[in-house]
Design a protein around this motif. Sequence first.
Motif, mmCIF file in Angstrom:
data_model
loop_
_atom_site.group_PDB
_atom_site.id
_atom_site.type_symbol
_atom_site.label_atom_id
_atom_site.label_comp_id
_atom_site.label_asym_id
_atom_site.label_seq_id
_atom_site.Cartn_x
_atom_site.Cartn_y
_atom_site.Cartn_z
ATOM 1 N N LEU A 91 0.835 -1.204 0.000
ATOM 2 C CA LEU A 91 0.000 0.000 0.000
ATOM 3 C C LEU A 91 0.867 1.251 0.000
ATOM 4 O O LEU A 91 0.588 2.227 -0.715
ATOM 5 C CB LEU A 91 -0.928 -0.014 1.215
ATOM 6 C CG LEU A 91 -1.950 1.128 1.316
ATOM 7 C CD1 LEU A 91 -2.899 1.102 0.133
ATOM 8 C CD2 LEU A 91 -2.722 1.023 2.619
ATOM 9 N N ARG A 100 2.358 1.686 -3.517
ATOM 10 C CA ARG A 100 1.356 2.169 -4.478
ATOM 11 C C ARG A 100 0.987 3.624 -4.211
ATOM 12 O O ARG A 100 0.770 4.404 -5.137
ATOM 13 C CB ARG A 100 0.090 1.297 -4.403
ATOM 14 C CG ARG A 100 0.310 -0.172 -4.698
ATOM 15 C CD ARG A 100 0.769 -0.417 -6.127
ATOM 16 N NE ARG A 100 0.787 -1.823 -6.441
ATOM 17 C CZ ARG A 100 1.786 -2.649 -6.192
ATOM 18 N NH1 ARG A 100 2.870 -2.182 -5.610
ATOM 19 N NH2 ARG A 100 1.717 -3.923 -6.523
ATOM 20 N N GLN A 101 0.905 3.988 -2.921
ATOM 21 C CA GLN A 101 0.585 5.373 -2.581
ATOM 22 C C GLN A 101 1.698 6.310 -3.055
ATOM 23 O O GLN A 101 1.432 7.376 -3.614
ATOM 24 C CB GLN A 101 0.399 5.514 -1.069
ATOM 25 C CG GLN A 101 -0.035 6.896 -0.617
ATOM 26 C CD GLN A 101 -1.497 7.158 -0.885
ATOM 27 O OE1 GLN A 101 -2.329 6.272 -0.745
ATOM 28 N NE2 GLN A 101 -1.811 8.382 -1.267
ATOM 29 N N ARG A 102 2.943 5.902 -2.853
ATOM 30 C CA ARG A 102 4.064 6.724 -3.306
ATOM 31 C C ARG A 102 4.053 6.849 -4.825
ATOM 32 O O ARG A 102 4.256 7.938 -5.383
ATOM 33 C CB ARG A 102 5.379 6.116 -2.835
ATOM 34 C CG ARG A 102 6.588 6.994 -3.132
ATOM 35 C CD ARG A 102 7.895 6.275 -2.843
ATOM 36 N NE ARG A 102 7.969 5.812 -1.467
ATOM 37 C CZ ARG A 102 7.902 4.536 -1.107
ATOM 38 N NH1 ARG A 102 7.723 3.594 -2.042
ATOM 39 N NH2 ARG A 102 7.997 4.180 0.143
ATOM 40 N N PHE A 127 1.539 6.669 -6.780
ATOM 41 C CA PHE A 127 0.425 7.520 -7.194
ATOM 42 C C PHE A 127 0.770 8.996 -6.983
ATOM 43 O O PHE A 127 0.469 9.846 -7.831
ATOM 44 C CB PHE A 127 -0.840 7.156 -6.421
ATOM 45 C CG PHE A 127 -2.033 7.988 -6.805
ATOM 46 C CD1 PHE A 127 -2.725 7.739 -7.971
ATOM 47 C CD2 PHE A 127 -2.440 9.032 -5.991
ATOM 48 C CE1 PHE A 127 -3.817 8.515 -8.332
ATOM 49 C CE2 PHE A 127 -3.528 9.815 -6.336
ATOM 50 C CZ PHE A 127 -4.222 9.557 -7.508
ATOM 51 N N ILE A 128 1.401 9.313 -5.846
ATOM 52 C CA ILE A 128 1.771 10.704 -5.573
ATOM 53 C C ILE A 128 2.770 11.208 -6.610
ATOM 54 O O ILE A 128 2.654 12.315 -7.142
ATOM 55 C CB ILE A 128 2.332 10.833 -4.147
ATOM 56 C CG1 ILE A 128 1.214 10.604 -3.118
ATOM 57 C CG2 ILE A 128 2.971 12.195 -3.936
ATOM 58 C CD1 ILE A 128 1.701 10.595 -1.685
ATOM 59 N N LEU A 144 -3.385 1.272 -6.911
ATOM 60 C CA LEU A 144 -3.616 1.649 -5.521
ATOM 61 C C LEU A 144 -4.978 1.162 -5.048
ATOM 62 O O LEU A 144 -5.121 0.674 -3.919
ATOM 63 C CB LEU A 144 -3.509 3.165 -5.377
ATOM 64 C CG LEU A 144 -3.826 3.745 -3.996
ATOM 65 C CD1 LEU A 144 -2.847 3.219 -2.957
ATOM 66 C CD2 LEU A 144 -3.783 5.269 -4.045
ATOM 67 N N THR A 177 -5.841 -1.292 -1.957
ATOM 68 C CA THR A 177 -6.733 -0.749 -0.936
ATOM 69 C C THR A 177 -7.883 -1.701 -0.635
ATOM 70 O O THR A 177 -8.418 -1.721 0.484
ATOM 71 C CB THR A 177 -7.277 0.622 -1.386
ATOM 72 O OG1 THR A 177 -6.173 1.490 -1.668
ATOM 73 C CG2 THR A 177 -8.127 1.266 -0.308
ATOM 74 N N MET A 200 -4.448 5.095 5.551
ATOM 75 C CA MET A 200 -4.432 6.433 4.962
ATOM 76 C C MET A 200 -3.352 7.299 5.596
ATOM 77 O O MET A 200 -2.373 7.674 4.965
ATOM 78 C CB MET A 200 -5.817 7.079 5.148
ATOM 79 C CG MET A 200 -6.934 6.350 4.423
ATOM 80 S SD MET A 200 -6.862 6.534 2.629
ATOM 81 C CE MET A 200 -7.273 8.270 2.478
ATOM 82 N N VAL A 223 0.350 5.647 5.806
ATOM 83 C CA VAL A 223 1.049 5.679 4.520
ATOM 84 C C VAL A 223 1.405 7.111 4.140
ATOM 85 O O VAL A 223 2.503 7.407 3.666
ATOM 86 C CB VAL A 223 0.178 5.016 3.438
ATOM 87 C CG1 VAL A 223 0.799 5.203 2.069
ATOM 88 C CG2 VAL A 223 0.001 3.528 3.734
ATOM 89 N N ARG A 224 0.457 8.041 4.369
ATOM 90 C CA ARG A 224 0.734 9.443 4.070
ATOM 91 C C ARG A 224 1.898 9.969 4.909
ATOM 92 O O ARG A 224 2.731 10.728 4.429
ATOM 93 C CB ARG A 224 -0.509 10.289 4.322
ATOM 94 C CG ARG A 224 -0.335 11.754 3.918
ATOM 95 C CD ARG A 224 -1.563 12.583 4.217
ATOM 96 N NE ARG A 224 -2.702 12.117 3.453
ATOM 97 C CZ ARG A 224 -3.803 11.624 3.997
ATOM 98 N NH1 ARG A 224 -3.914 11.524 5.308
ATOM 99 N NH2 ARG A 224 -4.808 11.228 3.243
#
Length: 577
Positions: free
Chosen positions: A191, A194-196, A198-199, A246, A250, A309, A312-313
């Motif tokens: 996760l 994938r979050q990184r 996506f950013i 992502l 999720t 959320m 990961v952020r």
Amino acid sequence: MRDRRHAAAPGQAGPYRAVRAALLRDPRLLLRLGAWSVAETAPALVVGLAVARAIDEGFAAGRPGLGFAWLALLGGAWLTAAVGARQVVVAVGSIVEPFREELLDHVVDGTLRRSAAAGHGPGAAAVARSNLQVELARDALASVITVVRSFAFTVVSVVLGLTTLMPQVLVLVLPPFVVGLCLFLLSLPALARRQRDFIVADERTAGALAAMAGGLRDIAACRAGDRVAADVGRQVARQARAGRSLARVTAMRTASLAVGGWLPVLLILAGAPWLVRHGAGAGVILGALVYVTQSLAPALGNLVQGLGMSGVRLRVTLERVLRSGEPPRPVTARSVPRDAAVELRGVTFAYGPHAEAVISDLDLSVPDGDHVAVVGPSGIGKSTLAALVTGLLRPDSGRVTVGGVPAERVDQASRVLIPQEAYVFRGTLMENLTYLAAAPKPAVEDAVTALGLTSLVARLGGYSAEIHAGLLSPGERQLVALARAYLTPARLVILDEATCHLDPAAEALAEEAFARRDGTLLVVAHRLTSATRARRILVMDGASVQLGRHEELLASCPPYADLAGLWNPSDSQELVP
């Protein structure tokens, strides 16, 4: 002064070490947080037990008073939780606020060191990092602390409560709960990746769109719309793929919540006959369900949501923030040119690897002390040429030099560019005028007279008057920026439509003042009058360029003759309608 004895400097730690240092900075804060967390999770400890006892020993046994007493105990637990929740917020704030301050100190220090090494002020990325990303990191850390703490204390309270209520229920509740928790924890690394991704994809898309928007005129002039649209479209498609990837990871959060939070409910219901054989009454079964549905499942859901959320952020944001404190990359040493002569040899430039060239194989010589106006249709590449000469853009091929020094290595104080949108900051008029040079007041007064700012100074009430962008008209802002550039020691001045908001008389006064000033003047012309005042004129028409005097170009350069034919000297209309 803050006590930093127990805190590692953020720049010396990765995200995990930075968070650990923030948590261990003052152990007393953790103890206080833990104590109030016990109070906050008191309902999780007694809710199922109170419901079970109220039914089995109270109302079902014909003793309503005892039943209400157990419910009153539950109400007292909720009141205690309300007080504890307030104190938990205060305790979390006492941990995350120093963390935020240290991050901000770290970012500011890194930004200043990078700016000093690069020789220019901090850019938009540094401002965004210091304002947005630090706040995101602070909020994310507060959320992570809140949900992890609540989850841990709630799980312990529920286990203790179920043990007191009926230990056999744990056999039905704990195995699926542990499986669901493990599923979620195993999905966290994927996760985060994938979050990184996506950013990063989102930032690249934003950058591609910004570059496209900034070069629309050049794109239209070069008929590169389809190609640029395809390039941007590919970046958008990459972001869409990152978003779908992502979303798939999720989805694991929903599966883990279903297994760990709601499967125990089904097992309690299905195992009710077995529990009854072991002496459970209706109250015990209902109490067990209350423990799971009102405490355990919500705690797991909050953990899944919070870590999935905010956690990961926090990791992604901290990685980006902490990078700002890394030692600045070595930059090319800047040099003072021997003079202000500008040379372009075989220069080609395009906005993107697949875009058509805005400037192609350009050779240009502007001797020291020359005054050249650059004219041509809108979007033909005049501003691109100005950016290449100042070193803001680097050519794809060829060489741009100022006084024999590559344009990107020219000392900042040796050249000045005034763009169309003039910048005025909040401060006194004198501070705005002398921002780029410590000029004495007589020199400032000479510049004000030469450029026609006398009436503006009088209207504002003198040089000590406080000004800001909203106080001045666009033309007045341009006059302030022109005077600021006039006062610098720079011998190369580029005016990129820097007088477009001035009336023709004010524009003539400003350009004549710069023409009398020692050095080389390059003017991206807004009106043909600017071209006629120049010593030479550079005509750009896309296919070729031509350099000459006004009368020569009228006879030998059809594009310039066409532009001149649009000009009505009686009203000094703009060069390009």
